[in-house]
Structures are given as structure tokens and as C-alpha cells.
Design a protein around this motif. Structure first.
Motif, PDB file in Angstrom:
ATOM      1  N   GLN A  39      -1.052  -2.790 -20.358  1.00 42.89           N
ATOM      2  CA  GLN A  39      -0.490  -2.756 -21.828  1.00 42.89           C
ATOM      3  C   GLN A  39       0.415  -3.945 -22.148  1.00 42.89           C
ATOM      4  O   GLN A  39       1.457  -4.080 -21.410  1.00 42.89           O
ATOM      5  CB  GLN A  39       0.125  -1.296 -21.953  1.00 42.89           C
ATOM      6  CG  GLN A  39       0.576  -1.163 -23.369  1.00 42.89           C
ATOM      7  CD  GLN A  39       1.283   0.322 -23.555  1.00 42.89           C
ATOM      8  OE1 GLN A  39       1.734   0.994 -22.730  1.00 42.89           O
ATOM      9  NE2 GLN A  39       1.107   0.888 -24.795  1.00 42.89           N
ATOM     10  N   PRO A  41       3.276  -5.201 -25.038  1.00 41.26           N
ATOM     11  CA  PRO A  41       3.957  -4.850 -26.126  1.00 41.26           C
ATOM     12  C   PRO A  41       3.189  -4.899 -27.573  1.00 41.26           C
ATOM     13  O   PRO A  41       2.533  -5.917 -27.838  1.00 41.26           O
ATOM     14  CB  PRO A  41       5.273  -5.823 -26.387  1.00 41.26           C
ATOM     15  CG  PRO A  41       5.368  -6.074 -25.108  1.00 41.26           C
ATOM     16  CD  PRO A  41       4.016  -6.285 -24.334  1.00 41.26           C
ATOM     17  N   GLY A  42       3.129  -3.668 -28.332  1.00 45.15           N
ATOM     18  CA  GLY A  42       2.529  -3.750 -29.751  1.00 45.15           C
ATOM     19  C   GLY A  42       1.065  -3.276 -29.570  1.00 45.15           C
ATOM     20  O   GLY A  42       0.390  -3.339 -30.653  1.00 45.15           O
ATOM     21  N   LYS A  43       0.663  -3.425 -28.408  1.00 44.99           N
ATOM     22  CA  LYS A  43      -1.042  -3.001 -28.069  1.00 44.99           C
ATOM     23  C   LYS A  43      -1.030  -1.674 -27.558  1.00 44.99           C
ATOM     24  O   LYS A  43      -0.314  -1.163 -26.561  1.00 44.99           O
ATOM     25  CB  LYS A  43      -1.515  -4.079 -27.653  1.00 44.99           C
ATOM     26  CG  LYS A  43      -1.923  -5.308 -28.318  1.00 44.99           C
ATOM     27  CD  LYS A  43      -2.618  -6.267 -27.824  1.00 44.99           C
ATOM     28  CE  LYS A  43      -2.948  -7.438 -28.859  1.00 44.99           C
ATOM     29  NZ  LYS A  43      -3.843  -8.609 -28.189  1.00 44.99           N
ATOM     30  N   GLN A  44      -2.498  -1.079 -27.724  1.00 51.06           N
ATOM     31  CA  GLN A  44      -2.608   0.200 -26.833  1.00 51.06           C
ATOM     32  C   GLN A  44      -2.911  -0.202 -25.554  1.00 51.06           C
ATOM     33  O   GLN A  44      -3.209  -1.241 -25.033  1.00 51.06           O
ATOM     34  CB  GLN A  44      -3.855   0.932 -27.616  1.00 51.06           C
ATOM     35  CG  GLN A  44      -3.634   1.722 -29.045  1.00 51.06           C
ATOM     36  CD  GLN A  44      -4.740   2.145 -29.297  1.00 51.06           C
ATOM     37  OE1 GLN A  44      -6.072   2.133 -28.934  1.00 51.06           O
ATOM     38  NE2 GLN A  44      -4.432   3.423 -30.257  1.00 51.06           N
ATOM     39  N   ARG A  45      -2.698   0.897 -24.785  1.00 53.89           N
ATOM     40  CA  ARG A  45      -2.991   0.981 -23.273  1.00 53.89           C
ATOM     41  C   ARG A  45      -4.479   0.784 -23.119  1.00 53.89           C
ATOM     42  O   ARG A  45      -5.232   1.403 -23.991  1.00 53.89           O
ATOM     43  CB  ARG A  45      -2.326   1.822 -22.454  1.00 53.89           C
ATOM     44  CG  ARG A  45      -2.369   1.576 -20.975  1.00 53.89           C
ATOM     45  CD  ARG A  45      -1.692   2.927 -20.375  1.00 53.89           C
ATOM     46  NE  ARG A  45      -0.100   2.908 -20.580  1.00 53.89           N
ATOM     47  CZ  ARG A  45       0.407   3.600 -20.204  1.00 53.89           C
ATOM     48  NH1 ARG A  45       0.390   4.719 -19.588  1.00 53.89           N
ATOM     49  NH2 ARG A  45       2.061   3.490 -20.711  1.00 53.89           N
TER      50      ARG A  45
END
Length: 116
Positions: A39, A41-45
Motif C-alpha cells: 500500500q 499513501p492515498g491508494k488501496q492496498r
């Protein structure tokens, strides 16, 4: 409660390699399906690689032919060998264990930074 502890992250130059390890508590590790996720920052895992209890593996297209997932049931450990690392591989990498009844557990994550 299943506990997962990741290690092996760090700073590496582009083109370099790292091996992540995830040690899992409990006596039935061999029955767990295991996965590595990452993951930013700001994105989905997202799923990076997975290995079933029977040893079947699956990879995200972005890491095929570069990353290898493996497991050692005697050591309750799953590994992620990462070669030819790219800047876009920079992320926090998480280990996941899950079983057929839907229960799932996560590690605390380990940072991988690919930069010159």
C-alpha cells in the motif's frame, strides 16, 4: 489470535533485491493461505503475491517474473523474494493469513523504499 511479524524491508537502489519474511504464530500455519500486499499513501492496498496451503502461487502482473513467494511450513514463515526492484515498488508491504471460513489476519507492515 494469530500474530504475523514481517521483516526484511529497507532502502534499496533500483535494480536491487530484497527478501521479506513473515513469521506466523500458531500451530496450523500449514493450513493458512498466505499473501503479500502493499500500500502507498492515498491508494488501496493491493495484492502482490499469494500462496495457498497447497503451494499454488499467484502474482500481480506488475511483479511477475521479478518477485517470488514461497513458504516454509516447518518455520511458520512465508517469504517474498523481490528482484529487479523499481521505484514503483516503493510501498508498505503487509503479510496476510486467511483460512477458508473467512477469518483473516494482518501483520504490522514493513517499509520498502526503492530509490537511488
Amino acid at each position: 489470535q494469530v500474530q504475523l511479524v514481517e521483516s526484511g524491508g529497507g532502502l534499496v537502489q533500483p535494480g536491487g533485491s530484497l527478501r521479506l519474511s513473515c513469521v506466523t504464530s500458531g500451530s496450523i500455519f500449514r493450513f493458512y493461505d498466505m499473501g503479500w500486499y502493499r500500500q502507498v499513501p492515498g491508494k488501496q492496498r493491493e495484492l502482490v503475491a499469494a500462496i495457498t496451503s497447497g503451494g499454488i502461487t499467484n502474482y500481480a502482473d506488475s511483479v511477475k517474473d521479478r518477485f517470488t513467494i514461497s513458504r516454509d511450513n516447518a518455520k511458520n514463515t512465508v517469504y517474498l523474494q523481490m528482484n529487479s526492484l523499481k521505484a514503483e515498488d516503493t510501498a508498505v508491504y503487509y503479510c496476510n493469513a486467511h483460512v477458508s471460513n473467512g477469518r483473516s489476519w494482518w501483520g504490522q507492515g514493513t517499509q520498502v523504499t526503492v530509490s537511488s
